[in-house]
Design an enzyme around this catalytic site. Structure first.
Site, PDB file in Angstrom:
ATOM      1  N   HIS A 104       0.859  -1.182   0.000  1.00 26.79           N
ATOM      2  CA  HIS A 104       0.000   0.000   0.000  1.00 26.79           C
ATOM      3  C   HIS A 104       0.898   1.237   0.000  1.00 26.79           C
ATOM      4  CE1 HIS A 104      -2.658  -2.975   1.978  1.00 26.79           C
ATOM      5  NE2 HIS A 104      -3.686  -2.236   1.599  1.00 26.79           N
ATOM      6  N   ASP A 107       2.062   2.116   3.475  1.00 33.43           N
ATOM      7  CA  ASP A 107       2.990   1.163   4.097  1.00 33.43           C
ATOM      8  C   ASP A 107       4.416   1.594   3.787  1.00 33.43           C
ATOM      9  OD1 ASP A 107       0.738  -0.442   4.495  1.00 33.43           O
ATOM     10  OD2 ASP A 107       1.078  -1.523   2.626  1.00 33.43           O
ATOM     11  N   GLU A 235     -10.785  -6.359  -4.450  1.00 31.18           N
ATOM     12  CA  GLU A 235     -10.673  -7.413  -3.444  1.00 31.18           C
ATOM     13  C   GLU A 235     -11.964  -7.505  -2.644  1.00 31.18           C
ATOM     14  OE1 GLU A 235      -7.900  -8.431   0.428  1.00 31.18           O
ATOM     15  OE2 GLU A 235      -6.996  -7.563  -1.351  1.00 31.18           O
ATOM     16  N   HIS A 274     -11.353 -13.600   3.763  1.00 32.04           N
ATOM     17  CA  HIS A 274     -12.548 -12.856   3.363  1.00 32.04           C
ATOM     18  C   HIS A 274     -13.638 -13.802   2.861  1.00 32.04           C
ATOM     19  CE1 HIS A 274      -9.977  -8.991   2.531  1.00 32.04           C
ATOM     20  NE2 HIS A 274      -9.944  -9.379   3.798  1.00 32.04           N
ATOM     21  N   ASP A 299      -4.904 -13.476  -2.304  1.00 35.12           N
ATOM     22  CA  ASP A 299      -4.235 -13.184  -1.044  1.00 35.12           C
ATOM     23  C   ASP A 299      -4.313 -14.459  -0.219  1.00 35.12           C
ATOM     24  OD1 ASP A 299      -3.571 -10.634  -1.673  1.00 35.12           O
ATOM     25  OD2 ASP A 299      -4.848  -9.670  -0.178  1.00 35.12           O
ATOM     26  N   ASP A 310     -11.015 -11.151  10.857  1.00 32.95           N
ATOM     27  CA  ASP A 310      -9.960 -11.413   9.884  1.00 32.95           C
ATOM     28  C   ASP A 310      -8.625 -11.587  10.610  1.00 32.95           C
ATOM     29  OD1 ASP A 310      -8.839 -11.619   7.419  1.00 32.95           O
ATOM     30  OD2 ASP A 310      -9.284  -9.595   6.766  1.00 32.95           O
ATOM     31  N   ASP A 312      -5.869 -13.277   9.555  1.00 36.93           N
ATOM     32  CA  ASP A 312      -4.720 -13.182   8.641  1.00 36.93           C
ATOM     33  C   ASP A 312      -3.545 -14.061   9.066  1.00 36.93           C
ATOM     34  OD1 ASP A 312      -5.857 -11.361   6.826  1.00 36.93           O
ATOM     35  OD2 ASP A 312      -5.387  -9.666   8.116  1.00 36.93           O
ATOM     36  N   ASP A 342      -0.773 -12.315   2.323  1.00 39.41           N
ATOM     37  CA  ASP A 342      -1.408 -11.272   3.120  1.00 39.41           C
ATOM     38  C   ASP A 342      -1.648 -11.856   4.515  1.00 39.41           C
ATOM     39  OD1 ASP A 342      -2.796  -9.160   4.134  1.00 39.41           O
ATOM     40  OD2 ASP A 342      -4.502  -9.322   2.786  1.00 39.41           O
TER      41      ASP A 342
END
Length: 440
Positions: A104, A107, A235, A274, A299, A310, A312, A342
């Protein structure tokens, strides 16, 4: 700050085979191994993500940061911290020997006091990335813009009731798309983290959907204007943070793309976690995207079945990954997309080596799944039973019905006069599950 020794003097992770006991080695990921006529590295197109690996401080809703990375210390110059973070990131890319990374805008580069300052910071970091990529193997799988963290986006970006927020988001996305293009990115991702609503009492659904349709259309127009060849990826995510999001799942995104005439340029970037939050399986979302012709990238992570958000975590469910990889191979594999991790290490995983362990486990899981999926595909283990199940539709009459050569009255008359009495046949559900388990 010094980050030169963040990972110590470790050697790059290499393939050592299934019997390896070296925790910093690959047991299944043999990048040059040819699978179905293609190198494993080219099948998987692995990517490390910038945000979870280098920006997440280890906090959660009940406690603050735990990682205390050198570039996260308060009081330092933001651009100096960004450069130090980039040094560590590219060192990790080298140690893992991954071909791609993703980021991003915020980031990579600090947000400034103004949009112009933020864009300037991103341009500087883009130049830094470009210089590092001249001598590095790693390339950019995709870039994106963070249109959800700042309080200005609390009511969305493209769908915000304030056109000034929409305007600001346009400036941020143009900069991120152009940075992605400058770095040779293969795709550009749009994740509308807050493109949705918390209550319908203050929401005009049609207006917000039209705003989002125009926003994505403008991004597509600009992509063509600057000569960016990669697809735009949306996404899907069903909830968190909003009560309802306009990119709920693959089917919802497809309807959105159809309505706003975006199918030629936009595909989906699907995340396992997701898919689960949307009430689907990961395989369902991948299979549906392939069926609808909008499959783009993945991802790769996993959620926790006991938690409703989420999480991750790094992917490690070999059975799930195998059937997903089988569908991808059957559908022709990736084009511009790939497998982006991700995923983030756990809050208690404090050591720099934990970053490597997380990625090694995820990469090996995907590699092992690829090998098993390829064997299943070569053996026709799932494709042959599926073809047999639908064989009637491949007959001359079945094709005539689907092509439009038969109308309802003709078929209804035939059903009345032919005396047909079709009987159900077994779906062989348990048999097929057993087949998968033989390979896993």
């Amino acid at each position: 700050m010094s980050t030169a020794s963040f990972f110590g003097d470790l050697s790059p992770v290499s393939y050592r085979g299934p019997d390896s006991r070296d925790p910093l080695s690959y047991r299944w990921y043999d990048k040059d191994r040819v699978v179905l006529g293609k190198r494993m590295e080219d099948h998987l197109r692995l990517a490390a993500c910038y945000w979870h690996s280098f920006c997440w401080p280890g906090g959660d809703p009940f406690g603050g940061e735990t990682f205390l990375r050198p570039w996260m210390r308060p009081g330092q110059d933001p651009m100096q911290a960004a450069r130090a973070k980039a040094d560590v990131a590219f060192e990790m890319f080298r140690l893992l020997d991954v071909p791609f990374f993703c980021f991003h805008d915020l980031d990579a580069a600090p947000e400034g006091a103004t949009l112009a300052e933020s864009v300037g910071n991103l341009k500087a970091v883009t130049e830094l990335f470009a210089a590092k990529m001249e001598t590095a193997k790693v390339r950019l799988l995709w870039g994106t813009a963070n249109l959800f963290s700042h309080r200005r986006y609390m009511a969305g970006a493209a769908t915000n009731p304030d056109p000034d927020v929409f305007l600001y988001a346009c400036g941020q996305v143009r900069a991120a798309l152009e940075a992605t293009h400058a770095l040779g990115g293969a795709n550009y991702v749009m994740w509308g983290g807050r493109e949705g609503y918390e209550t319908l009492l203050n929401t005009d659904l049609k207006r917000e959907l039209d705003q989002m349709g125009r926003f994505v259309s403008m991004v597509v127009e600009h992509k063509h204007r600057i000569g960016f060849d990669g697809p735009i990826l949306i996404e899907p995510k069903p909830r968190e943070p909003t009560k309802h999001q306009y990119d709920f799942d693959v089917a919802t995104v497809y309807g959105f793309l159809e309505r706003y005439d975006l199918l030629a340029d936009v595909r989906v970037n699907i995340e396992q976690n997701h898919a689960i939050l949307a009430g689907h399986s990961f395989q369902h979302e991948v299979a549906l995207a392939l069926a609808l012709g909008i499959f783009g990238s993945l991802d790769m992570n996993r959620g926790d079945a006991l938690l409703g958000w989420d999480t991750d975590q790094f992917a490690n469910d070999i059975g799930e990954l195998t059937v997903v990889m089988h569908d991808i191979l059957k559908g022709g594999g990736f084009t511009t997309g790939g497998l982006n991790f991700d995923a983030k290490i756990r809050r208690q995983s404090l050591d720099p080596e934990d970053l490597l362990h997380g990625h090694i486990g995820g990469i090996d899981a995907c590699a092992r799944a690829l090998l098993q999926a390829a064997r299943m595909l070569e053996d026709g283990a799932l494709t042959k039973p599926l073809a047999d199940r639908y064989a009637g539709w491949d007959s001359a009459e079945g094709r005539a019905i689907l092509s439009g050569d038969r109308d309802l009255a003709t078929l209804a008359d035939r059903a009345l006069t032919s005396g047909i009495n079709p009987q159900p046949r077994s779906g062989r559900h348990e048999y097929l599950e057993n087949i998968v388990n033989r390979y896993v």
